[in-house]
Motif scaffolding. Structure first.
Motif, PDB file in Angstrom:
ATOM      1  N   ILE A   1      -1.584 -53.157  63.547  1.00 44.98           N
ATOM      2  CA  ILE A   1      -0.794 -53.602  62.407  1.00 44.98           C
ATOM      3  C   ILE A   1      -0.814 -52.514  61.333  1.00 44.98           C
ATOM      4  CG2 ILE A   1      -0.534 -55.410  60.666  1.00 44.98           C
ATOM      5  CD1 ILE A   1      -2.526 -57.036  62.587  1.00 44.98           C
ATOM      6  N   VAL A   2       0.348 -52.180  60.823  1.00 40.03           N
ATOM      7  CA  VAL A   2       0.461 -51.200  59.741  1.00 40.03           C
ATOM      8  C   VAL A   2       0.995 -51.899  58.503  1.00 40.03           C
ATOM      9  CG1 VAL A   2       1.518 -49.044  58.968  1.00 40.03           C
ATOM     10  CG2 VAL A   2       0.899 -49.335  61.383  1.00 40.03           C
ATOM     11  N   THR A   3       0.276 -51.786  57.398  1.00 42.62           N
ATOM     12  CA  THR A   3       0.732 -52.319  56.120  1.00 42.62           C
ATOM     13  C   THR A   3       0.718 -51.205  55.084  1.00 42.62           C
ATOM     14  OG1 THR A   3      -1.503 -53.042  55.543  1.00 42.62           O
ATOM     15  CG2 THR A   3      -0.060 -54.662  56.586  1.00 42.62           C
ATOM     16  N   THR A   4       1.631 -51.282  54.148  1.00 42.26           N
ATOM     17  CA  THR A   4       1.719 -50.275  53.085  1.00 42.26           C
ATOM     18  C   THR A   4       1.665 -50.971  51.734  1.00 42.26           C
ATOM     19  OG1 THR A   4       3.102 -48.878  54.487  1.00 42.26           O
ATOM     20  CG2 THR A   4       3.081 -48.393  52.138  1.00 42.26           C
ATOM     21  N   THR A   5       0.742 -50.517  50.882  1.00 39.93           N
ATOM     22  CA  THR A   5       0.615 -51.064  49.536  1.00 39.93           C
ATOM     23  C   THR A   5       0.549 -49.931  48.533  1.00 39.93           C
ATOM     24  OG1 THR A   5      -1.792 -51.139  49.776  1.00 39.93           O
ATOM     25  CG2 THR A   5      -0.573 -53.148  50.310  1.00 39.93           C
ATOM     26  N   SER A   6       0.961 -50.213  47.312  1.00 39.44           N
ATOM     27  CA  SER A   6       0.893 -49.213  46.245  1.00 39.44           C
ATOM     28  C   SER A   6      -0.561 -49.007  45.838  1.00 39.44           C
ATOM     29  CB  SER A   6       1.699 -49.666  45.029  1.00 39.44           C
ATOM     30  OG  SER A   6       3.053 -49.805  45.363  1.00 39.44           O
ATOM     31  N   SER A   7      -0.916 -47.754  45.519  1.00 41.63           N
ATOM     32  CA  SER A   7      -2.300 -47.454  45.169  1.00 41.63           C
ATOM     33  C   SER A   7      -2.355 -46.263  44.238  1.00 41.63           C
ATOM     34  CB  SER A   7      -3.118 -47.158  46.429  1.00 41.63           C
ATOM     35  OG  SER A   7      -4.418 -46.732  46.104  1.00 41.63           O
ATOM     36  N   ASN A   8      -3.311 -46.301  43.289  1.00 42.71           N
ATOM     37  CA  ASN A   8      -3.539 -45.173  42.388  1.00 42.71           C
ATOM     38  C   ASN A   8      -4.765 -44.368  42.783  1.00 42.71           C
ATOM     39  OD1 ASN A   8      -1.367 -45.837  40.693  1.00 42.71           O
ATOM     40  ND2 ASN A   8      -2.624 -47.398  39.658  1.00 42.71           N
ATOM     41  N   HIS A   9      -5.421 -44.803  43.885  1.00 36.11           N
ATOM     42  CA  HIS A   9      -6.625 -44.111  44.333  1.00 36.11           C
ATOM     43  C   HIS A   9      -6.261 -42.880  45.145  1.00 36.11           C
ATOM     44  CE1 HIS A   9      -9.106 -47.388  42.921  1.00 36.11           C
ATOM     45  NE2 HIS A   9      -8.300 -48.231  43.548  1.00 36.11           N
ATOM     46  N   ALA A  10      -7.186 -41.940  45.171  1.00 33.26           N
ATOM     47  CA  ALA A  10      -6.924 -40.680  45.871  1.00 33.26           C
ATOM     48  C   ALA A  10      -7.465 -40.667  47.274  1.00 33.26           C
ATOM     49  CB  ALA A  10      -7.538 -39.523  45.096  1.00 33.26           C
ATOM     50  N   ALA A  11      -8.408 -41.564  47.571  1.00 30.06           N
ATOM     51  CA  ALA A  11      -9.004 -41.523  48.912  1.00 30.06           C
ATOM     52  C   ALA A  11      -9.588 -42.873  49.242  1.00 30.06           C
ATOM     53  CB  ALA A  11     -10.088 -40.447  48.988  1.00 30.06           C
ATOM     54  N   PHE A  12      -9.700 -43.119  50.532  1.00 30.98           N
ATOM     55  CA  PHE A  12     -10.307 -44.356  51.027  1.00 30.98           C
ATOM     56  C   PHE A  12     -10.857 -44.052  52.402  1.00 30.98           C
ATOM     57  CE2 PHE A  12     -10.494 -48.695  52.609  1.00 30.98           C
ATOM     58  CZ  PHE A  12     -10.944 -49.387  51.490  1.00 30.98           C
ATOM     59  N   PRO A  13     -12.029 -44.549  52.749  1.00 30.26           N
ATOM     60  CA  PRO A  13     -12.663 -44.155  54.002  1.00 30.26           C
ATOM     61  C   PRO A  13     -12.008 -44.745  55.232  1.00 30.26           C
ATOM     62  CG  PRO A  13     -13.954 -45.857  52.933  1.00 30.26           C
ATOM     63  CD  PRO A  13     -12.876 -45.468  51.957  1.00 30.26           C
ATOM     64  N   THR A  14     -12.162 -44.014  56.325  1.00 35.06           N
ATOM     65  CA  THR A  14     -11.773 -44.501  57.637  1.00 35.06           C
ATOM     66  C   THR A  14     -13.012 -45.072  58.305  1.00 35.06           C
ATOM     67  OG1 THR A  14     -10.047 -42.849  57.855  1.00 35.06           O
ATOM     68  CG2 THR A  14     -10.865 -43.836  59.896  1.00 35.06           C
ATOM     69  N   GLY A  15     -12.882 -46.182  59.014  1.00 32.37           N
ATOM     70  CA  GLY A  15     -14.074 -46.738  59.643  1.00 32.37           C
ATOM     71  C   GLY A  15     -13.785 -47.970  60.462  1.00 32.37           C
ATOM     72  N   THR A  16     -14.825 -48.771  60.661  1.00 35.86           N
ATOM     73  CA  THR A  16     -14.730 -49.968  61.482  1.00 35.86           C
ATOM     74  C   THR A  16     -15.404 -51.121  60.752  1.00 35.86           C
ATOM     75  OG1 THR A  16     -14.817 -48.657  63.492  1.00 35.86           O
ATOM     76  CG2 THR A  16     -15.324 -50.987  63.714  1.00 35.86           C
ATOM     77  N   ARG A  17     -14.766 -52.278  60.767  1.00 43.74           N
ATOM     78  CA  ARG A  17     -15.342 -53.467  60.169  1.00 43.74           C
ATOM     79  C   ARG A  17     -15.570 -54.501  61.263  1.00 43.74           C
ATOM     80  NH1 ARG A  17     -11.428 -55.124  56.524  1.00 43.74           N
ATOM     81  NH2 ARG A  17     -10.523 -56.613  57.976  1.00 43.74           N
ATOM     82  N   ASN A  18     -16.697 -55.173  61.215  1.00 48.35           N
ATOM     83  CA  ASN A  18     -17.021 -56.204  62.190  1.00 48.35           C
ATOM     84  C   ASN A  18     -17.159 -57.521  61.444  1.00 48.35           C
ATOM     85  OD1 ASN A  18     -17.747 -57.621  64.400  1.00 48.35           O
ATOM     86  ND2 ASN A  18     -19.601 -56.475  64.860  1.00 48.35           N
ATOM     87  N   ASP A  19     -16.176 -58.417  61.604  1.00 42.98           N
ATOM     88  CA  ASP A  19     -16.253 -59.687  60.898  1.00 42.98           C
ATOM     89  C   ASP A  19     -16.286 -60.828  61.892  1.00 42.98           C
ATOM     90  OD1 ASP A  19     -13.713 -59.984  61.818  1.00 42.98           O
ATOM     91  OD2 ASP A  19     -12.719 -59.634  59.901  1.00 42.98           O
ATOM     92  N   GLU A  20     -16.174 -62.059  61.390  1.00 44.12           N
ATOM     93  CA  GLU A  20     -16.348 -63.232  62.240  1.00 44.12           C
ATOM     94  C   GLU A  20     -15.244 -63.368  63.288  1.00 44.12           C
ATOM     95  OE1 GLU A  20     -16.299 -66.551  59.667  1.00 44.12           O
ATOM     96  OE2 GLU A  20     -14.182 -66.350  59.113  1.00 44.12           O
ATOM     97  N   ASP A  21     -14.113 -62.723  63.086  1.00 46.56           N
ATOM     98  CA  ASP A  21     -13.021 -62.820  64.050  1.00 46.56           C
ATOM     99  C   ASP A  21     -13.104 -61.750  65.128  1.00 46.56           C
ATOM    100  OD1 ASP A  21     -11.916 -64.977  62.846  1.00 46.56           O
ATOM    101  OD2 ASP A  21     -10.686 -63.794  61.476  1.00 46.56           O
ATOM    102  N   GLY A  22     -14.111 -60.882  65.057  1.00 48.42           N
ATOM    103  CA  GLY A  22     -14.243 -59.845  66.068  1.00 48.42           C
ATOM    104  C   GLY A  22     -14.147 -58.466  65.457  1.00 48.42           C
ATOM    105  N   MET A  23     -13.988 -57.464  66.277  1.00 48.91           N
ATOM    106  CA  MET A  23     -13.971 -56.064  65.841  1.00 48.91           C
ATOM    107  C   MET A  23     -12.586 -55.658  65.376  1.00 48.91           C
ATOM    108  SD  MET A  23     -16.120 -53.514  65.595  1.00 48.91           S
ATOM    109  CE  MET A  23     -17.365 -53.753  66.868  1.00 48.91           C
ATOM    110  N   GLU A  24     -12.522 -55.023  64.205  1.00 46.64           N
ATOM    111  CA  GLU A  24     -11.268 -54.488  63.701  1.00 46.64           C
ATOM    112  C   GLU A  24     -11.469 -53.013  63.378  1.00 46.64           C
ATOM    113  OE1 GLU A  24      -9.991 -56.640  60.344  1.00 46.64           O
ATOM    114  OE2 GLU A  24      -9.610 -58.513  61.417  1.00 46.64           O
ATOM    115  N   ASN A  25     -10.604 -52.180  63.899  1.00 44.80           N
ATOM    116  CA  ASN A  25     -10.606 -50.767  63.557  1.00 44.80           C
ATOM    117  C   ASN A  25      -9.533 -50.532  62.497  1.00 44.80           C
ATOM    118  OD1 ASN A  25     -12.480 -50.167  65.659  1.00 44.80           O
ATOM    119  ND2 ASN A  25     -10.789 -50.406  67.110  1.00 44.80           N
TER     120      ASN A  25
END
Length: 337
Positions: free
Chosen positions: A110-134
């Motif tokens: 899934i690709v989503t695009t939102t407006s942002s004033n930040h210059a950087a955000f990390p790439t990584g992996t989140r593990n929540d109750e619904d399973g693994m999301e990259n």
């Protein structure tokens, strides 16, 4: 074996899987060059055989396999629906068949695009109750692009495993009629069922949740429920009985003249008061409420009544393109009187 497609109608796909999930947790999904088929065969209750034209849901679409470019999967509908709901506001979405640790997966990216004033955000992996999301976030022109991949474990079915599965065989219907909006029918049937449950507290019998559905060839539909404590019904009139195409009837014009629905049309009346010419089925109220959830998809619905035997619903999905329609076929067995 390869399957990859971009989803052009995520809302329709989500509504479809949500509706199917109410009838059974697992779906047999058949992917081919021509169409995508979803089948639900529960141990009890309504069977669904859905034939979807590829452009109903997908845009670009590729399927390849040694078995004539056909792939059969067993898919958990709860997991698929949850993943699709997370994509409702996506800029784009793709789905593909892959493997992880030798386990076959449907990967929904899934690709989503939102407006942002930040210059950087990390790439990584989140593990929540619904399973693994990259996930991966990139930036440009003040916008943040977020990419999330949800993985749904599936089972690949060998051709021999599904070779014996076929749609139920039914006789020619006695009555065929265009139904009013399904969400309207669902509202009435749910109200009837709740009233019956109230009656059950006062000692009504186990048949309390069984709805009686009847229709004739004069545009009339009747829904009723009877218990020891109550009897209530609703009648719709001025509905449409579609004309049969002789080329689709065995025996052509002669077969049409002898068709059960032709004989039924000679009976009854358009005001619904005559007791003649009605075809009747008895169905479980709760199961019927689940079937009616497909009304979220819109489209026209033709009901075929095989008197005292079965009710078959053909749900034709709306389409923006010409050509063959996508249709969901529901087989609802009738209880004996």
């Amino acid at each position: 074996m390869r399957f990859k497609a971009s989803i052009q109608n995520i809302h329709t796909f989500t509504k479809l899987t949500t509706s199917l999930n109410s009838l059974g947790p697992l779906a047999w999904v058949k992917l081919s060059d021509q169409q995508v088929c979803f089948t639900i065969i529960p141990e009890q209750g309504t069977q669904v055989w859905a034939v979807l034209q590829i452009d109903t849901i997908f845009d670009t679409y590729t399927v390849q396999s040694a078995a004539g470019n056909v792939i059969n999967l067993e898919v958990p509908l709860t997991s698929l629906t949850r993943a699709l709901k997370s994509a409702l506001n996506a800029t784009s979405a793709q789905i593909r068949l892959t493997k992880k640790d030798n386990v076959p997966l449907l990967a929904l990216t899934i690709v989503t695009t939102t407006s942002s004033n930040h210059a950087a955000f990390p790439t990584g992996t989140r593990n929540d109750e619904d399973g693994m999301e990259n996930f991966d976030n990139t930036f440009g022109s003040g916008n943040r692009e977020t990419i999330v991949t949800q993985e749904i474990p599936v089972r690949v079915l060998a051709p021999d495993t599904v070779a014996g599965l076929h749609e139920p065989q039914t006789r020619e219907p006695d009555v065929h009629i265009m139904l009013p909006p399904l969400m309207q029918l669902k509202s009435v049937s749910d109200r009837f069922t709740k009233l019956a449950l109230v009656g059950a507290k006062n000692g009504s019998t186990a048949t309390r949740t069984r709805l009686e559905m009847a229709a004739n060839m004069h545009g009339c539909l009747k829904m009723s429920i009877k218990t020891d404590a109550m009897s209530i019904s609703s009648v719709w009139t001025d509905l449409t009985n579609p004309d049969l195409d002789p080329s689709h009837v065995s025996g052509g014009d002669i077969g049409l003249a002898e068709h059960p629905s032709t004989r039924m049309k000679q009976l009854g009346s358009a005001d619904g008061r005559s007791e003649e010419g009605w075809a009747t089925v008895r169905i479980d109220g709760r199961d019927w409420g689940k079937v009616m959830s497909v009304g979220r998809l819109g489209g026209r619905v033709i009901a075929c009544f095989c008197h005292e035997h079965a009710l078959i619903l053909y749900v034709f999905l709306p389409s923006d393109t010409a050509g063959e329609e996508s249709v969901l076929t529901y087989y609802v067995s009738s209880y004996s009187a």
